[in-house]
Scaffold this motif. Structure first.
Motif, mmCIF file in Angstrom:
data_model
loop_
_atom_site.group_PDB
_atom_site.id
_atom_site.type_symbol
_atom_site.label_atom_id
_atom_site.label_comp_id
_atom_site.label_asym_id
_atom_site.label_seq_id
_atom_site.Cartn_x
_atom_site.Cartn_y
_atom_site.Cartn_z
ATOM 1 N N GLY A 124 -2.292 -10.660 21.704
ATOM 2 C CA GLY A 124 -0.922 -11.045 22.009
ATOM 3 C C GLY A 124 -0.039 -11.209 20.796
ATOM 4 O O GLY A 124 1.144 -11.543 20.937
ATOM 5 N N ARG A 125 -0.573 -10.963 19.604
ATOM 6 C CA ARG A 125 0.213 -11.091 18.379
ATOM 7 C C ARG A 125 0.267 -9.742 17.685
ATOM 8 O O ARG A 125 -0.753 -9.129 17.422
ATOM 9 C CB ARG A 125 -0.421 -12.130 17.452
ATOM 10 N N GLU A 126 1.462 -9.253 17.432
ATOM 11 C CA GLU A 126 1.642 -7.947 16.817
ATOM 12 C C GLU A 126 1.448 -8.063 15.304
ATOM 13 O O GLU A 126 2.349 -8.494 14.575
ATOM 14 C CB GLU A 126 3.036 -7.388 17.137
ATOM 15 N N LEU A 127 0.261 -7.694 14.836
ATOM 16 C CA LEU A 127 -0.042 -7.760 13.421
ATOM 17 C C LEU A 127 -0.289 -6.366 12.873
ATOM 18 O O LEU A 127 -0.675 -5.451 13.610
ATOM 19 C CB LEU A 127 -1.288 -8.635 13.179
ATOM 20 N N GLN A 128 -0.096 -6.218 11.582
ATOM 21 C CA GLN A 128 -0.339 -4.954 10.912
ATOM 22 C C GLN A 128 -0.715 -5.200 9.463
ATOM 23 O O GLN A 128 -0.529 -6.299 8.942
ATOM 24 C CB GLN A 128 0.898 -4.052 10.976
ATOM 25 N N LEU A 129 -1.264 -4.162 8.826
ATOM 26 C CA LEU A 129 -1.574 -4.229 7.406
ATOM 27 C C LEU A 129 -0.476 -3.535 6.617
ATOM 28 O O LEU A 129 0.067 -2.515 7.058
ATOM 29 C CB LEU A 129 -2.911 -3.541 7.112
ATOM 30 N N ALA A 130 -0.155 -4.080 5.466
ATOM 31 C CA ALA A 130 0.772 -3.401 4.574
ATOM 32 C C ALA A 130 0.195 -2.041 4.207
ATOM 33 O O ALA A 130 -1.017 -1.911 4.013
ATOM 34 C CB ALA A 130 0.998 -4.231 3.311
ATOM 35 N N PRO A 131 1.016 -0.982 4.171
ATOM 36 C CA PRO A 131 0.493 0.372 3.918
ATOM 37 C C PRO A 131 -0.362 0.474 2.663
ATOM 38 O O PRO A 131 -1.399 1.131 2.674
ATOM 39 C CB PRO A 131 1.769 1.212 3.809
ATOM 40 N N ALA A 132 0.060 -0.162 1.575
ATOM 41 C CA ALA A 132 -0.721 -0.086 0.332
ATOM 42 C C ALA A 132 -2.088 -0.736 0.502
ATOM 43 O O ALA A 132 -3.104 -0.230 0.015
ATOM 44 C CB ALA A 132 0.040 -0.744 -0.811
ATOM 45 N N LEU A 133 -2.137 -1.871 1.206
ATOM 46 C CA LEU A 133 -3.413 -2.551 1.431
ATOM 47 C C LEU A 133 -4.296 -1.736 2.359
ATOM 48 O O LEU A 133 -5.514 -1.638 2.146
ATOM 49 C CB LEU A 133 -3.160 -3.940 2.014
ATOM 50 N N LEU A 134 -3.709 -1.147 3.389
ATOM 51 C CA LEU A 134 -4.487 -0.305 4.301
ATOM 52 C C LEU A 134 -5.128 0.854 3.546
ATOM 53 O O LEU A 134 -6.299 1.204 3.792
ATOM 54 C CB LEU A 134 -3.588 0.218 5.420
ATOM 55 N N ALA A 135 -4.379 1.456 2.624
ATOM 56 C CA ALA A 135 -4.930 2.572 1.843
ATOM 57 C C ALA A 135 -6.093 2.110 0.977
ATOM 58 O O ALA A 135 -7.116 2.803 0.860
ATOM 59 C CB ALA A 135 -3.831 3.185 0.984
ATOM 60 N N ARG A 136 -5.971 0.933 0.351
ATOM 61 C CA ARG A 136 -7.059 0.418 -0.489
ATOM 62 C C ARG A 136 -8.296 0.117 0.349
ATOM 63 O O ARG A 136 -9.423 0.446 -0.037
ATOM 64 C CB ARG A 136 -6.619 -0.852 -1.222
ATOM 65 N N LEU A 137 -8.103 -0.505 1.493
ATOM 66 C CA LEU A 137 -9.242 -0.857 2.347
ATOM 67 C C LEU A 137 -9.930 0.378 2.906
ATOM 68 O O LEU A 137 -11.154 0.404 3.080
ATOM 69 C CB LEU A 137 -8.785 -1.766 3.489
ATOM 70 N N SER A 138 -9.152 1.428 3.189
ATOM 71 C CA SER A 138 -9.747 2.645 3.750
ATOM 72 C C SER A 138 -10.629 3.361 2.740
ATOM 73 O O SER A 138 -11.514 4.133 3.124
ATOM 74 C CB SER A 138 -8.650 3.589 4.245
ATOM 75 N N ARG A 139 -10.401 3.133 1.440
ATOM 76 C CA ARG A 139 -11.211 3.763 0.397
ATOM 77 C C ARG A 139 -12.418 2.924 -0.007
ATOM 78 O O ARG A 139 -13.249 3.382 -0.787
ATOM 79 C CB ARG A 139 -10.346 4.045 -0.840
ATOM 80 N N HIS A 140 -12.513 1.711 0.508
ATOM 81 C CA HIS A 140 -13.621 0.830 0.135
ATOM 82 C C HIS A 140 -14.914 1.308 0.802
ATOM 83 O O HIS A 140 -14.886 1.768 1.949
ATOM 84 C CB HIS A 140 -13.310 -0.599 0.575
ATOM 85 N N PRO A 141 -16.067 1.230 0.123
ATOM 86 C CA PRO A 141 -17.323 1.728 0.722
ATOM 87 C C PRO A 141 -17.850 0.873 1.864
ATOM 88 O O PRO A 141 -18.648 1.365 2.667
ATOM 89 C CB PRO A 141 -18.297 1.710 -0.466
ATOM 90 N N TRP A 142 -17.477 -0.377 1.976
ATOM 91 C CA TRP A 142 -17.902 -1.273 3.055
ATOM 92 C C TRP A 142 -19.411 -1.260 3.271
ATOM 93 O O TRP A 142 -19.904 -0.738 4.265
ATOM 94 C CB TRP A 142 -17.177 -0.923 4.353
ATOM 95 N N PRO A 143 -20.159 -1.833 2.341
ATOM 96 C CA PRO A 143 -21.622 -1.860 2.518
ATOM 97 C C PRO A 143 -22.058 -2.635 3.744
ATOM 98 O O PRO A 143 -23.126 -2.362 4.315
ATOM 99 C CB PRO A 143 -22.104 -2.534 1.219
ATOM 100 N N GLY A 144 -21.246 -3.624 4.186
ATOM 101 C CA GLY A 144 -21.573 -4.380 5.395
ATOM 102 C C GLY A 144 -21.052 -3.742 6.661
ATOM 103 O O GLY A 144 -21.178 -4.328 7.748
ATOM 104 N N ASN A 145 -20.455 -2.555 6.531
ATOM 105 C CA ASN A 145 -19.997 -1.758 7.665
ATOM 106 C C ASN A 145 -18.960 -2.523 8.520
ATOM 107 O O ASN A 145 -18.194 -3.318 8.007
ATOM 108 C CB ASN A 145 -21.188 -1.289 8.507
ATOM 109 N N LEU A 146 -18.950 -2.272 9.818
ATOM 110 C CA LEU A 146 -17.894 -2.785 10.685
ATOM 111 C C LEU A 146 -17.903 -4.310 10.760
ATOM 112 O O LEU A 146 -16.846 -4.948 10.858
ATOM 113 C CB LEU A 146 -18.035 -2.186 12.083
ATOM 114 N N ARG A 147 -19.080 -4.913 10.730
ATOM 115 C CA ARG A 147 -19.148 -6.376 10.788
ATOM 116 C C ARG A 147 -18.433 -7.002 9.590
ATOM 117 O O ARG A 147 -17.732 -8.002 9.720
ATOM 118 C CB ARG A 147 -20.608 -6.831 10.834
ATOM 119 N N GLN A 148 -18.632 -6.415 8.420
ATOM 120 C CA GLN A 148 -17.969 -6.936 7.225
ATOM 121 C C GLN A 148 -16.460 -6.792 7.340
ATOM 122 O O GLN A 148 -15.713 -7.734 7.010
ATOM 123 C CB GLN A 148 -18.471 -6.205 5.984
#
Length: 258
Positions: A124-148
Protein backbone atom coordinates in the motif's frame (compact mmCIF):
# COMPACT_ATOMS: atom_id res chain seq x y z
CA UNK A 1 9.28 -35.61 8.85
CA UNK A 2 8.38 -39.20 9.74
CA UNK A 3 6.31 -38.52 12.84
CA UNK A 4 6.42 -40.39 16.15
CA UNK A 5 4.20 -42.36 18.47
CA UNK A 6 3.22 -41.04 21.95
CA UNK A 7 6.15 -41.35 24.36
CA UNK A 8 8.54 -42.57 21.66
CA UNK A 9 11.44 -40.69 23.25
CA UNK A 10 12.20 -38.30 26.07
CA UNK A 11 10.50 -35.01 25.39
CA UNK A 12 8.13 -36.46 22.77
CA UNK A 13 4.63 -35.04 22.55
CA UNK A 14 2.19 -37.05 24.64
CA UNK A 15 -0.24 -37.31 21.76
CA UNK A 16 2.47 -38.16 19.26
CA UNK A 17 3.06 -36.40 15.99
CA UNK A 18 1.77 -37.24 12.54
CA UNK A 19 4.82 -36.03 10.64
CA UNK A 20 5.11 -34.11 7.38
CA UNK A 21 5.01 -37.22 5.19
CA UNK A 22 1.57 -38.20 6.48
CA UNK A 23 0.37 -34.60 6.50
CA UNK A 24 1.21 -34.40 2.78
CA UNK A 25 -0.98 -37.43 1.98
CA UNK A 26 -3.08 -36.61 -1.07
CA UNK A 27 -1.04 -33.50 -1.87
CA UNK A 28 2.51 -32.26 -2.45
CA UNK A 29 5.46 -32.28 -0.06
CA UNK A 30 8.17 -29.66 -0.53
CA UNK A 31 11.55 -30.48 0.99
CA UNK A 32 13.91 -27.49 1.02
CA UNK A 33 17.71 -27.96 1.16
CA UNK A 34 17.48 -31.70 0.66
CA UNK A 35 21.20 -31.72 -0.15
CA UNK A 36 21.85 -31.11 3.57
CA UNK A 37 19.83 -34.12 4.72
CA UNK A 38 21.96 -36.55 6.76
CA UNK A 39 22.65 -39.92 5.16
CA UNK A 40 20.57 -41.98 7.68
CA UNK A 41 17.51 -39.83 6.94
CA UNK A 42 18.16 -40.20 3.21
CA UNK A 43 17.89 -43.96 3.65
CA UNK A 44 14.56 -43.67 5.45
CA UNK A 45 13.18 -41.22 2.88
CA UNK A 46 14.19 -43.50 0.01
CA UNK A 47 12.33 -46.40 1.65
CA UNK A 48 9.20 -44.27 1.98
CA UNK A 49 9.36 -43.20 -1.67
CA UNK A 50 9.82 -46.79 -2.83
CA UNK A 51 7.24 -48.48 -0.61
CA UNK A 52 4.81 -45.57 -0.24
CA UNK A 53 4.58 -46.36 3.43
CA UNK A 54 5.97 -44.67 6.53
CA UNK A 55 6.60 -46.12 9.98
CA UNK A 56 6.49 -43.43 12.70
CA UNK A 57 9.32 -43.36 15.22
CA UNK A 58 8.46 -45.71 18.08
CA UNK A 59 5.78 -47.47 16.05
CA UNK A 60 5.60 -50.81 14.30
CA UNK A 61 2.68 -50.44 11.90
CA UNK A 62 3.32 -48.93 8.47
CA UNK A 63 0.97 -46.19 7.29
CA UNK A 64 0.32 -45.77 3.57
CA UNK A 65 1.05 -42.37 2.09
CA UNK A 66 0.51 -40.90 -1.36
CA UNK A 67 2.04 -37.57 -2.26
CA UNK A 68 4.04 -35.76 -4.91
CA UNK A 69 7.54 -34.66 -3.96
CA UNK A 70 9.28 -31.41 -4.86
CA UNK A 71 12.83 -30.80 -3.59
CA UNK A 72 15.14 -27.80 -3.62
CA UNK A 73 18.82 -27.38 -2.84
CA UNK A 74 21.65 -24.91 -3.31
CA UNK A 75 24.14 -27.75 -3.70
CA UNK A 76 25.18 -29.63 -6.82
CA UNK A 77 23.73 -33.03 -5.99
CA UNK A 78 25.64 -34.90 -8.69
CA UNK A 79 28.92 -33.71 -7.17
CA UNK A 80 27.61 -34.59 -3.70
CA UNK A 81 26.87 -38.12 -4.95
CA UNK A 82 30.41 -38.47 -6.29
CA UNK A 83 31.80 -37.22 -2.97
CA UNK A 84 29.67 -39.72 -1.01
CA UNK A 85 27.58 -37.04 0.75
CA UNK A 86 24.34 -37.95 -1.00
CA UNK A 87 22.93 -41.36 -1.86
CA UNK A 88 23.04 -42.11 -5.57
CA UNK A 89 19.82 -44.17 -5.49
CA UNK A 90 17.92 -41.34 -3.79
CA UNK A 91 19.34 -38.84 -6.27
CA UNK A 92 18.07 -40.84 -9.25
CA UNK A 93 14.75 -41.41 -7.49
CA UNK A 94 13.99 -37.71 -6.98
CA UNK A 95 15.69 -36.33 -10.10
CA UNK A 96 12.75 -36.65 -12.46
CA UNK A 97 12.77 -33.05 -13.66
CA UNK A 98 15.38 -30.46 -12.69
CA UNK A 99 14.70 -26.75 -12.90
CA UNK A 100 17.73 -24.52 -12.34
CA UNK A 101 16.72 -21.11 -10.98
CA UNK A 102 19.14 -18.32 -11.92
CA UNK A 103 20.99 -16.55 -9.15
CA UNK A 104 19.92 -12.99 -8.42
CA UNK A 105 23.03 -11.57 -10.13
CA UNK A 106 22.05 -13.46 -13.32
CA UNK A 107 18.43 -12.33 -13.53
CA UNK A 108 17.28 -9.91 -16.18
CA UNK A 109 14.24 -8.61 -14.27
CA UNK A 110 16.07 -6.95 -11.38
CA UNK A 111 14.03 -3.73 -11.46
CA UNK A 112 10.68 -5.52 -11.66
CA UNK A 113 11.76 -7.90 -8.90
CA UNK A 114 12.76 -4.95 -6.74
CA UNK A 115 9.34 -3.34 -7.11
CA UNK A 116 7.65 -6.62 -6.24
CA UNK A 117 9.74 -7.01 -3.09
CA UNK A 118 9.04 -3.43 -2.05
CA UNK A 119 5.33 -4.05 -2.51
CA UNK A 120 5.54 -7.09 -0.24
CA UNK A 121 7.59 -5.29 2.41
CA UNK A 122 5.50 -2.10 2.45
CA UNK A 123 2.07 -2.99 1.00
CA UNK A 124 0.00 0.00 0.00
CA UNK A 125 3.01 2.32 -0.04
CA UNK A 126 4.45 3.48 -3.35
CA UNK A 127 8.20 3.11 -2.91
CA UNK A 128 11.04 3.10 -5.39
CA UNK A 129 14.82 3.06 -5.57
CA UNK A 130 16.82 6.01 -6.82
CA UNK A 131 18.06 5.15 -10.35
CA UNK A 132 21.74 5.41 -9.39
CA UNK A 133 21.25 3.13 -6.38
CA UNK A 134 19.24 0.64 -8.43
CA UNK A 135 22.09 0.46 -10.95
CA UNK A 136 24.66 -0.17 -8.19
CA UNK A 137 22.55 -2.87 -6.56
CA UNK A 138 21.90 -4.60 -9.89
CA UNK A 139 25.67 -5.00 -10.40
CA UNK A 140 26.29 -6.44 -6.93
CA UNK A 141 27.09 -10.21 -6.88
CA UNK A 142 24.67 -10.90 -3.97
CA UNK A 143 26.31 -13.96 -2.41
CA UNK A 144 23.25 -14.37 -0.15
CA UNK A 145 20.98 -14.32 -3.22
CA UNK A 146 17.33 -13.25 -2.94
CA UNK A 147 17.13 -13.63 0.84
CA UNK A 148 19.99 -11.17 1.28
CA UNK A 149 18.46 -8.65 -1.11
CA UNK A 150 15.04 -8.85 0.55
CA UNK A 151 16.67 -8.29 3.95
CA UNK A 152 18.58 -5.27 2.59
CA UNK A 153 15.38 -3.72 1.23
CA UNK A 154 13.51 -4.44 4.45
CA UNK A 155 16.18 -2.65 6.49
CA UNK A 156 16.29 0.29 4.06
CA UNK A 157 12.51 0.69 4.25
CA UNK A 158 12.73 0.82 8.04
CA UNK A 159 15.18 3.75 7.71
CA UNK A 160 12.79 5.82 5.60
CA UNK A 161 11.12 8.85 7.12
CA UNK A 162 7.35 9.05 6.90
CA UNK A 163 7.43 11.59 4.06
CA UNK A 164 10.05 9.75 1.98
CA UNK A 165 9.16 7.41 -0.88
CA UNK A 166 12.57 6.90 -2.55
CA UNK A 167 15.33 4.70 -1.18
CA UNK A 168 18.74 6.34 -1.34
CA UNK A 169 22.25 5.12 -0.53
CA UNK A 170 22.13 6.64 2.97
CA UNK A 171 19.23 4.33 3.82
CA UNK A 172 21.50 1.30 3.42
CA UNK A 173 23.66 -0.18 6.16
CA UNK A 174 27.31 0.78 6.35
CA UNK A 175 28.56 -2.77 5.76
CA UNK A 176 26.56 -3.11 2.54
CA UNK A 177 27.87 0.24 1.29
CA UNK A 178 31.40 -1.03 1.97
CA UNK A 179 30.63 -4.20 -0.02
CA UNK A 180 29.30 -2.14 -2.93
CA UNK A 181 32.41 0.06 -2.92
CA UNK A 182 34.75 -2.94 -2.86
CA UNK A 183 32.85 -4.65 -5.67
CA UNK A 184 33.00 -1.46 -7.75
CA UNK A 185 36.74 -1.18 -7.15
CA UNK A 186 37.28 -4.79 -8.24
CA UNK A 187 35.24 -4.19 -11.38
CA UNK A 188 37.41 -1.29 -12.55
CA UNK A 189 39.64 -2.26 -15.50
CA UNK A 190 43.26 -2.76 -14.64
CA UNK A 191 45.99 -0.52 -16.02
CA UNK A 192 47.13 -3.30 -18.37
CA UNK A 193 49.92 -5.82 -18.19
CA UNK A 194 52.98 -4.77 -16.28
CA UNK A 195 56.09 -3.92 -18.27
CA UNK A 196 58.57 -6.76 -18.14
CA UNK A 197 61.66 -6.14 -16.00
CA UNK A 198 64.39 -4.16 -17.70
CA UNK A 199 67.80 -5.69 -18.30
CA UNK A 200 71.00 -4.11 -17.00
CA UNK A 201 71.79 -2.46 -20.34
CA UNK A 202 68.43 -0.68 -20.40
CA UNK A 203 68.79 0.37 -16.78
CA UNK A 204 72.24 1.81 -17.50
CA UNK A 205 71.06 3.79 -20.52
CA UNK A 206 68.06 5.14 -18.61
CA UNK A 207 70.24 6.16 -15.66
CA UNK A 208 72.64 8.01 -17.95
CA UNK A 209 69.82 9.78 -19.78
CA UNK A 210 68.15 10.80 -16.51
CA UNK A 211 71.43 12.10 -15.05
CA UNK A 212 72.16 14.19 -18.16
CA UNK A 213 68.66 15.60 -18.12
CA UNK A 214 68.88 16.51 -14.45
CA UNK A 215 72.32 18.08 -14.98
CA UNK A 216 71.22 19.90 -18.15
CA UNK A 217 73.88 18.18 -20.24
CA UNK A 218 76.81 18.91 -17.92
CA UNK A 219 79.10 15.90 -18.43
CA UNK A 220 81.24 16.43 -15.35
CA UNK A 221 78.27 16.93 -13.05
CA UNK A 222 76.41 13.95 -14.52
CA UNK A 223 79.48 11.74 -14.06
CA UNK A 224 79.71 12.78 -10.40
CA UNK A 225 76.00 12.02 -9.90
CA UNK A 226 76.42 8.58 -11.45
CA UNK A 227 79.60 7.91 -9.51
CA UNK A 228 81.67 7.18 -12.62
CA UNK A 229 84.52 8.93 -14.45
CA UNK A 230 83.96 11.26 -17.40
CA UNK A 231 85.70 8.76 -19.71
CA UNK A 232 83.33 5.98 -18.61
CA UNK A 233 80.35 8.24 -19.18
CA UNK A 234 81.64 9.10 -22.69
CA UNK A 235 81.91 5.39 -23.52
CA UNK A 236 78.36 4.76 -22.33
CA UNK A 237 77.09 7.65 -24.41
CA UNK A 238 78.86 6.39 -27.52
CA UNK A 239 77.47 2.89 -26.91
CA UNK A 240 73.95 4.17 -26.43
CA UNK A 241 74.18 6.31 -29.54
CA UNK A 242 75.19 3.29 -31.60
CA UNK A 243 72.26 1.09 -30.54
CA UNK A 244 69.05 1.07 -32.54
CA UNK A 245 66.85 -0.43 -29.84
CA UNK A 246 66.15 1.04 -26.44
CA UNK A 247 65.89 4.68 -25.42
CA UNK A 248 68.32 7.26 -26.84
CA UNK A 249 69.97 9.68 -24.52
CA UNK A 250 69.66 12.47 -27.08
CA UNK A 251 73.15 13.82 -26.52
CA UNK A 252 76.21 13.92 -28.77
CA UNK A 253 79.24 14.14 -26.49
CA UNK A 254 82.29 16.13 -27.51
CA UNK A 255 85.51 14.35 -28.19
CA UNK A 256 87.28 13.49 -24.95
CA UNK A 257 90.30 15.64 -24.17
CA UNK A 258 93.68 14.30 -25.15
Amino acid sequence: LFGHEPGAFTGARREGRQGLLREAHGGTLFLDEIGDMPLPLQTRLLRVLQERQVVPLGGSAAVSVDFELVCATHQRLREAVEAGRFRADLYYRINGLTVALPALRERQDFEALTQRLLGQIEPGRELQLAPALLARLSRHPWPGNLRQYASVLRTACAMLDAHEDTLQAHHLSEDLLDELDRAQARARPSAGPARPPQNLQELSRNAVAQALENCRGNISQAARVLGISRQTLYRKLQLADGLNDGPKVGFSPPAPPT
